[in-house]
Design a protein around this motif. Structure first.
Motif: not given
Length: 604
Positions: A284-304
């Protein structure tokens, strides 16, 4: 509740004719003028602002001075009103409960306190000046304080650092009883996980989410149940919202090893070994890292931003300090980008998230979520900065922050978590003050007046703590209250331990250590064995008691008895097998055995 005396005094002060002042250029910076402290007047930043690591501002136009002074005056009066109302609330609670047989009310003898309204008490102070009201309140707190006994002889002007102790304490702020970091860390794993891990049974996920809001080291985000829990259990919503997928994965990677160690009952009928649980958390940590790498530079939000905070917790629990500061920095930068620091920006943040992620949620809850997330980030920044002795990145001392302008602490059942966050905020402020004063420089000596100033803050913090036990409080609320009483005594040790064997510091640390022994014993009796957030304070108490044993002081036998009690407390926890392997626990066991204390249950 009526507070006629305070309000009349304030109104009288405002009604007096203002003294006309000529416009002149102020010489001190704005922050020093607000705090009424001596300003070095250096530009572009004075010494005081540089030490506090805040922006230094000077007024450049003389015409601004009068309006600014007036605004500052009104802000100060408003702060006084809120402060007095909070103090009167404490007195009201004490009078209503009427369970303080030894309460000294001599300082309030001239006040009329009576039941005038169904919803509360009326308090008439008969005083004409706010300063006089404060004097009575301070005297009332001092009369009912259990004071630290004064050390024999004159107080020192300086406290000299013990360089044999200083390096350890400087970087020691967190003690983990989780599995070894090598088992949980994945920083060096070259395999990137691009697919979700195998799904957990829905009942297990529900249990972990229910635990999450009460098991965070610094308290969960307040509206978690109302705003997020159902959404995180709805697979369709998760599939359609990547940021919620990231939040879901970050919670599970943190909660899986935590629950396995402390709350095995959360896994119900699921038979899972420690190795399998850790492996799943890693996935789950590896999956979270993968999602973060794709979302961090997109529209930022509270959940991220929330998810990144969970990744900080994951590494804090495992003791993997190498990446903690990276993730905490990412969360801080995202909070800055979202403008969480500005109360006036929260309405826009809530509206934007209502249109994108939380479409069916009440905007009031979204706004509370944003505000609470900033508190959470402040607490994490306080903890993570100590691992590498880094400067703090989140500062909530200015008047335009969402925390200091919109917080309303309450003892009502619905606001227990708000009270927890308020107490945690005060505790973090004192911790930061101690770190800046005692650990931020290489000076061999610290002026005692600085230590005394922090001691006054600690005494004020103690006065704000509700009494133990709280009536009709939930298990979680009682845990939180125990935690802050323990945090209070731990801060006395943090403040003074590095100056041992100075008599003053030795006395302060000894008093705090024995108080911690009593608190941990009462915790086991009154509630349960879950005092995960206070393991570090337990270690602090052990360190002080071991000091007495190693140096054969007059309280050696009492110290040995205290160590035996703390070991018994540790052995009653679900993580006793892990605890036995920790160096500080081994040191305690060896000291007890060497002094003939061999009959302690669970220590064989």
């Amino acid at each position: 509740m009526a507070t006629e005396g305070a309000l009349v005094a304030l109104c009288d002060g405002l009604s007096k004719q203002a003294v006309k002042r000529r416009a002149r250029m102020p010489l001190s910076c704005q922050r020093c003028r607000r705090h009424r402290s001596k300003c070095s007047r250096g530009r572009p930043s004075c010494d005081q602002c540089m030490s506090a690591e805040v922006e230094c501002e000077y007024l450049d136009a003389p015409g601004d001075l009068e309006s600014t002074a007036l605004r500052d005056r009104f802000a100060g009066l408003e702060d006084q009103i809120h402060s007095l109302l909070n103090e009167f609330d404490i007195i009201e609670a004490l009078v209503k409960e009427n369970n303080q047989p030894n309460l000294c009310t001599k300082a309030l003898t001239g006040w009329d306190i009576h039941q005038k309204y169904p919803s509360g008490l009326a308090i008439d102070t008969h005083l004409q000046h706010v300063q006089d009201i404060y004097k009575c309140l301070i005297q009332f707190a001092l009369d009912n304080e259990t004071p630290q006994p004064a050390p024999a002889g004159p107080q020192p002007a300086w406290l000299r650092r013990n360089n044999a102790i200083f390096p350890t304490i400087r970087l020691s702020h967190f003690t983990s009883l989780q599995p070894d970091s090598t088992m949980l860390a994945m920083a060096d794993d070259p395999v990137e996980i691009t697919q979700p891990p195998p799904p957990l049974p829905q009942t297990i996920v529900k249990n972990l989410l229910s635990l999450y809001k009460t098991c965070l080291l610094h308290g969960a985000v307040q509206p978690f149940n109302v705003l997020l829990q159902d959404m995180l259990l709805d697979q369709e919503i998760l599939d359609a919202t990547p940021s919620l997928q990231l939040l879901y994965a970050s919670i599970l990677c943190h909660m899986l090893p935590h629950a396995y160690c402390w709350h095995r009952e959360a896994f119900a009928s699921l038979h899972i070994s420690e190795a399998e649980c850790i492996s799943l958390a890693q996935q789950y940590y590896g999956w979270a890292k993968h999602l973060l790498s794709t979302l961090y530079f997109e529209t930022q939000n509270l959940a991220t931003c929330h998810a990144i905070c969970n990744l900080v917790l994951y590494h804090m629990e495992s003791g993997n300090t190498s990446v903690i500061y990276i993730y905490s920095g990412m969360a801080v930068r995202m909070a800055l980008s979202l403008q969480l620091y500005r109360e006036e920006a929260l309405d826009g943040i809530a509206q934007t998230h209502h249109e994108t992620i939380f479409k069916n949620a009440n905007i009031r809850y979204i706004k509370g979520y944003a505000r609470s997330l900033l508190w959470f980030l402040y607490f994490l920044d306080t903890a993570t900065s100590h691992f590498h002795n880094k400067p703090y990145e989140v500062h909530l001392n200015s008047g335009d922050t969402s925390t200091t302008t919109a917080f309303n602490p309450s003892l009502s059942q619905d606001d227990r978590q708000a009270l927890f966050q308020w107490l945690e905020f005060q505790a973090c402020q004192i911790t930061r003050d101690i770190r800046r004063t005692c650990f931020a420089n290489d000076a061999e000596e610290t002026p005692y007046r600085e230590i005394e100033r922090i001691e006054r803050s600690l005494i004020a913090f103690r006065a704000s703590l509700p009494t133990l036990p709280m009536k009709q409080a939930s298990v979680w609320s009682t845990r939180c209250l125990y935690m802050h009483w323990i945090r209070y005594h731990g801060q006395w040790i943090l403040l003074h331990q590095t100056y041992l064997p100075t008599p003053l510091s030795l006395q302060r640390c000894t008093t705090a250590a024995f108080a911690l022994v009593q608190l941990f014993n009462n915790w086991i009796i009154d509630i349960d064995c879950y005092f995960r957030p206070c393991i570090h304070e337990l270690k602090q108490a052990c360190d002080i008691l071991l000091y007495h044993v190693d140096n054969n002081t007059d309280v050696k036998l009492k110290a040995l008895d205290g160590l035996a009690q703390l070991i018994q407390v540790i052995m009653l926890t679900p993580v006793s097998d892990i605890a036995k392997k920790r160096p500080f626990v081994r040191r305690v066991q060896e000291a007890l055995q060497q002094n003939g204390w061999n009959n302690i249950p669970g220590c064989s």
